[in-house]
Structures are given as structure tokens and as C-alpha cells.
Design a protein around this motif. Structure first.
Motif, PDB file in Angstrom:
ATOM      1  N   LYS A 195       0.837  -1.202   0.000  1.00 53.58           N
ATOM      2  CA  LYS A 195       0.000   0.000   0.000  1.00 53.58           C
ATOM      3  C   LYS A 195       0.873   1.253   0.000  1.00 53.58           C
ATOM      4  CE  LYS A 195      -4.143   1.216   2.308  1.00 53.58           C
ATOM      5  NZ  LYS A 195      -4.816   1.349   3.551  1.00 53.58           N
ATOM      6  N   PHE A 196       0.511   2.259  -0.764  1.00 50.01           N
ATOM      7  CA  PHE A 196       1.259   3.524  -0.720  1.00 50.01           C
ATOM      8  C   PHE A 196       0.344   4.662  -1.135  1.00 50.01           C
ATOM      9  CE2 PHE A 196       1.834   4.748  -5.188  1.00 50.01           C
ATOM     10  CZ  PHE A 196       1.536   3.563  -5.849  1.00 50.01           C
ATOM     11  N   SER A 197       0.766   5.886  -0.815  1.00 47.29           N
ATOM     12  CA  SER A 197      -0.025   7.035  -1.275  1.00 47.29           C
ATOM     13  C   SER A 197       0.875   7.948  -2.090  1.00 47.29           C
ATOM     14  CB  SER A 197      -0.619   7.794  -0.090  1.00 47.29           C
ATOM     15  OG  SER A 197       0.390   8.548   0.550  1.00 47.29           O
ATOM     16  N   PRO A 198       0.340   8.567  -3.151  1.00 45.34           N
ATOM     17  CA  PRO A 198       1.135   9.510  -3.941  1.00 45.34           C
ATOM     18  C   PRO A 198       1.651  10.657  -3.062  1.00 45.34           C
ATOM     19  CG  PRO A 198      -0.913   8.979  -5.074  1.00 45.34           C
ATOM     20  CD  PRO A 198      -1.006   8.354  -3.730  1.00 45.34           C
ATOM     21  N   GLU A 199       0.892  10.980  -2.036  1.00 44.00           N
ATOM     22  CA  GLU A 199       1.300  12.074  -1.161  1.00 44.00           C
ATOM     23  C   GLU A 199       2.574  11.706  -0.395  1.00 44.00           C
ATOM     24  OE1 GLU A 199      -1.750  13.312   1.510  1.00 44.00           O
ATOM     25  OE2 GLU A 199      -0.621  15.105   2.094  1.00 44.00           O
ATOM     26  N   ALA A 200       2.607  10.500   0.159  1.00 46.10           N
ATOM     27  CA  ALA A 200       3.807  10.070   0.895  1.00 46.10           C
ATOM     28  C   ALA A 200       5.008  10.028  -0.053  1.00 46.10           C
ATOM     29  CB  ALA A 200       3.559   8.706   1.521  1.00 46.10           C
ATOM     30  N   LEU A 201       4.764   9.578  -1.287  1.00 48.19           N
ATOM     31  CA  LEU A 201       5.863   9.537  -2.268  1.00 48.19           C
ATOM     32  C   LEU A 201       6.347  10.958  -2.583  1.00 48.19           C
ATOM     33  CD1 LEU A 201       7.662   8.018  -4.303  1.00 48.19           C
ATOM     34  CD2 LEU A 201       5.773   8.145  -5.944  1.00 48.19           C
ATOM     35  N   MET A 202       5.404  11.882  -2.710  1.00 49.66           N
ATOM     36  CA  MET A 202       5.764  13.275  -3.003  1.00 49.66           C
ATOM     37  C   MET A 202       6.663  13.834  -1.886  1.00 49.66           C
ATOM     38  SD  MET A 202       3.133  16.375  -3.840  1.00 49.66           S
ATOM     39  CE  MET A 202       2.653  16.715  -2.171  1.00 49.66           C
ATOM     40  N   HIS A 203       6.310  13.523  -0.652  1.00 47.36           N
ATOM     41  CA  HIS A 203       7.122  14.020   0.473  1.00 47.36           C
ATOM     42  C   HIS A 203       8.499  13.348   0.489  1.00 47.36           C
ATOM     43  CE1 HIS A 203       4.273  16.744   2.260  1.00 47.36           C
ATOM     44  NE2 HIS A 203       3.324  15.840   2.076  1.00 47.36           N
ATOM     45  N   GLN A 204       8.521  12.064   0.141  1.00 52.78           N
ATOM     46  CA  GLN A 204       9.809  11.344   0.091  1.00 52.78           C
ATOM     47  C   GLN A 204      10.726  11.987  -0.954  1.00 52.78           C
ATOM     48  OE1 GLN A 204       9.314   7.154  -0.725  1.00 52.78           O
ATOM     49  NE2 GLN A 204      11.504   6.769  -0.828  1.00 52.78           N
ATOM     50  N   LEU A 205      10.169  12.285  -2.136  1.00 51.00           N
ATOM     51  CA  LEU A 205      10.978  12.912  -3.197  1.00 51.00           C
ATOM     52  C   LEU A 205      11.418  14.317  -2.773  1.00 51.00           C
ATOM     53  CD1 LEU A 205       9.066  11.795  -6.431  1.00 51.00           C
ATOM     54  CD2 LEU A 205      11.218  10.909  -5.544  1.00 51.00           C
ATOM     55  N   HIS A 206      10.551  14.996  -2.083  1.00 46.08           N
ATOM     56  CA  HIS A 206      10.900  16.341  -1.600  1.00 46.08           C
ATOM     57  C   HIS A 206      12.089  16.255  -0.636  1.00 46.08           C
ATOM     58  CE1 HIS A 206      10.552  20.441  -0.342  1.00 46.08           C
ATOM     59  NE2 HIS A 206      10.339  20.070   0.914  1.00 46.08           N
TER      60      HIS A 206
END
Ligand code: F6P
Length: 323
Positions: A195-206
Motif C-alpha cells: 500500500k502507498f499514497s502519492p502524497e507520501a511519495l511526493m514528500h519522500q521525493l521532496h
């Protein structure tokens, strides 16, 4: 004389031809007659048969695709379709059928075996989602193609300070994405199984961006809860954070089109030969595959009723390294 038929079915996979070559040549060397059925189960129902000689399969070991052609045959999932297939095999006096293919194809093989058709399956799909084998024909070549592409994308990503969302095939299974991500050192891997969320990925990339990284590679399995386009859309509709500019690349069918690598040629050759050994032993209703370093057989019922899982140690490793 025993008269066998062989077909390839479902998505083509690099190495199918090597398997065909081994099946045809080992069958003939054992004294069996062997015919090829063009266009998979569709050709079987239509009664298309073609005698194959050792020469007919000459020069194909290094070719991707399938000499016989293949189809995704929806009709085989119906009772009239199955009856037509059984009738066709009877009419052409076939004593045994060899099915080279993945999940859907082995489901068809199992359905036919339950109707009394002597069948042997050979594990072949780039998705590696088939039970009864650790690795299927085509997987390692598809991975080589994906990793080469990702390596190239990393070069351009680093030049322009970008994050690439690279979508890889695999249907509903994350194996190709996981292994391609691990082998290419991806910063993040998005899988159907996790399970993952695009939001968590966005913060990880940030975070990566703030740490001064020049670029990022995110491998996204096509079957993940959010595909590469959806993730990208989320990023562009939430522009608050200064981070990488993103691009989407879908590798798609390019992954299926490679010439088979050495591993796939040898695996396919060994599985093709093992299928003919099973004929000789009179052991029908099995899938020949590769488990724990050996060529093995697994009952088609088990193949079709058990779920294949991602290797959990690799999953943990990929997470630990993507930091
Ligand atoms: O089964 C192999 C596969 O390449 C999957 O990874 C993918 O989801 C599917 O086939 C694509 O199917 P098609 O070639 O029918 O578009």
C-alpha cells in the motif's frame, strides 16, 4: 506412434522459441510425432495444425516472440470453447498437448486436463506471477530490457534534475518492478502488493531533493494502486513543494520484445526437454518449472489454485536501500 501437439499462448515471452525448439527436437529424437498449433488456443479450436520438423525450428533459439504466434483466447474460458478444443484434439488424433505460457494459459491447460486431455504446461511469462516455478521463461530478458532503459533514463534525469516515474509491466504482480528497481538502484518502487499514497511519495521525493540529490528514479508497477500517470497528476495538482520536475516513461511492450538472454535460452531449453521427459514417463497434468535451482514438476491444480508471493527478503532489501 505418439502424436503430440505444442502451442504458445498468452503474452509472448523471450525464450518461447527456445522452448519450442527443445520440445520439437526432443520429441522427434524420442520417436514421437509433433505438430505445432499456430495462434494458441484459438488455433486449437479452429483446428489449425502444422507438422514440425527439426529443421523447422532451426535458427530460432535466439529469437524473441514465438514462431507459432499466440493469442489471448477468451473462448477457452467457456464450456463450448473447451468442448471445441477437446473435439479438435480428438479429430487430429493428438495423444498429448504441451502448453507454453503463463497464468491464463495454464488455467486453460488445467481446464482441458480436467476434461481428460493429457496436458503438460511449460512456465513462460515475463510477469513471473505463475506458481510452480521460481522463475518463468522471459523474466530475466524482460528485466534486462527494463534495467537498460532505466539506466538511460537516469542519465537524462541527472542532467536536468528530474524525477522519472518509470512504469513497468507485470500485470497485477510487482515482481518485474521490484527486481528492475533493485537492479537499477531506484529511489522508490511502487508495487501492487504494498500500500502507498502519492502524497507520501511526493514528500519522500521532496526530502531527497532537500538533501541535494540531483535526480530520482521511481519504478511503478503497472498494477500498482496508482499508476505512473495518476501519480504524476497528483504531483502536478499539488505544486506546493519545491522538488524535482517529473516525467513519465512507460516501458510497456518493449519489455517483451527482446532477444532472449542466455538464462532464458537455457531455462527454456531445459523446460522444453523436461516436458518431453514427462510424456515419456506418462506424467500428465503437470507444469514443468524451476524451483530451488532444479527443473521440477507441479500439479496443474496446485499451480492454478495457489498464489505466488513476492520474495519478502528482496522486498525488505529494496526498502532498506531506497533511502
Ligand atoms: O502477460 C504479460 C504482459 O506483458 C503483462 O505484463 C501485461 O499486463 C500484458 O501482458 C499486456 O497484454 P497485451 O499484450 O495483451 O496488451
Amino acid at each position: 506412434m505418439i502424436r503430440l501437439a505444442v502451442l504458445t499462448s498468452g503474452g509472448d515471452a523471450p525464450g518461447m522459441n527456445a522452448a519450442l525448439r527443445a520440445v520439437v527436437r526432443m520429441a522427434r529424437a524420442t520417436g514421437y510425432e509433433i505438430v505445432g498449433i499456430p495462434h494458441g488456443f484459438t488455433g486449437l479450436m479452429a483446428g489449425e495444425y502444422r507438422t514440425l520438423s527439426a529443421r523447422d525450428v532451426g535458427g530460432i533459439i535466439g529469437l524473441g516472440g514465438t514462431l507459432l504466434g499466440t493469442t489471448r483466447c477468451v473462448a477457452l474460458k467457456t464450456t463450448p470453447g473447451l468442448q471445441a478444443a477437446v473435439a479438435s484434439l480428438k479429430q487430429h488424433a493428438i495423444n498429448g498437448l504441451i502448453v507454453i505460457g503463463g497464468n491464463g494459459s495454464q488455467a486453460g491447460a488445467y481446464a482441458l486436463s480436467r476434461l481428460g486431455v493429457p496436458v503438460i504446461g511449460i512456465a513462460s511469462t515475463i510477469d513471473n506471477d505463475l506458481s510452480g516455478t521460481d522463475i518463468s521463461i522471459g523474466v530475466t530478458t524482460a528485466l534486462d530490457v527494463a534495467v537498460e532503459a532505466i539506466d538511460r533514463l537516469r542519465v537524462t534525469a541527472a542532467s536536468l534534475r528530474r524525477a522519472f516515474l518509470v512504469e513497468v509491466m507485470g500485470n497485477r504482480c510487482g515482481y518485474l518492478a521490484l527486481m528492475a528497481g533493485l537492479a537499477s538502484g531506484a529511489e522508490a518502487i511502487m508495487l501492487p502488493e504494498v500500500k502507498f499514497s502519492p502524497e507520501a511519495l511526493m514528500h519522500q521525493l521532496h526530502r531527497f531533493y532537500d538533501q541535494g540529490r540531483t535526480h530520482a528514479i521511481v519504478v511503478v508497477a503497472e498494477g500498482a494502486a496508482h499508476n505512473a500517470d495518476q501519480i504524476d497528476q497528483f504531483f502536478t495538482s499539488h505544486p506546493g513543494l519545491a522538488s524535482f520536475d517529473t516525467r513519465v516513461t512507460k516501458l510497456g511492450h518493449i519489455q517483451r520484445g527482446g532477444a532472449p538472454g542466455v538464462f532464458d535460452r537455457i531455462l527454456a531449453t531445459r523446460l522444453g526437454a523436461a516436458a518431453i521427459e514427462q510424456v515419456t514417463l506418462g506424467r500428465w497434468g503437470h507444469l514443468v518449472g524451476y524451483l530451488n535451482g532444479d527443473i521440477t514438476t507441479t500439479d496443474l491444480k496446485i499451480v492454478n489454485t495457489s498464489e505466488k508471493r513476492l520474495p519478502s527478503d528482496v522486498l525488505h532489501l529494496a526498502n532498506a536501500l531506497a533511502c
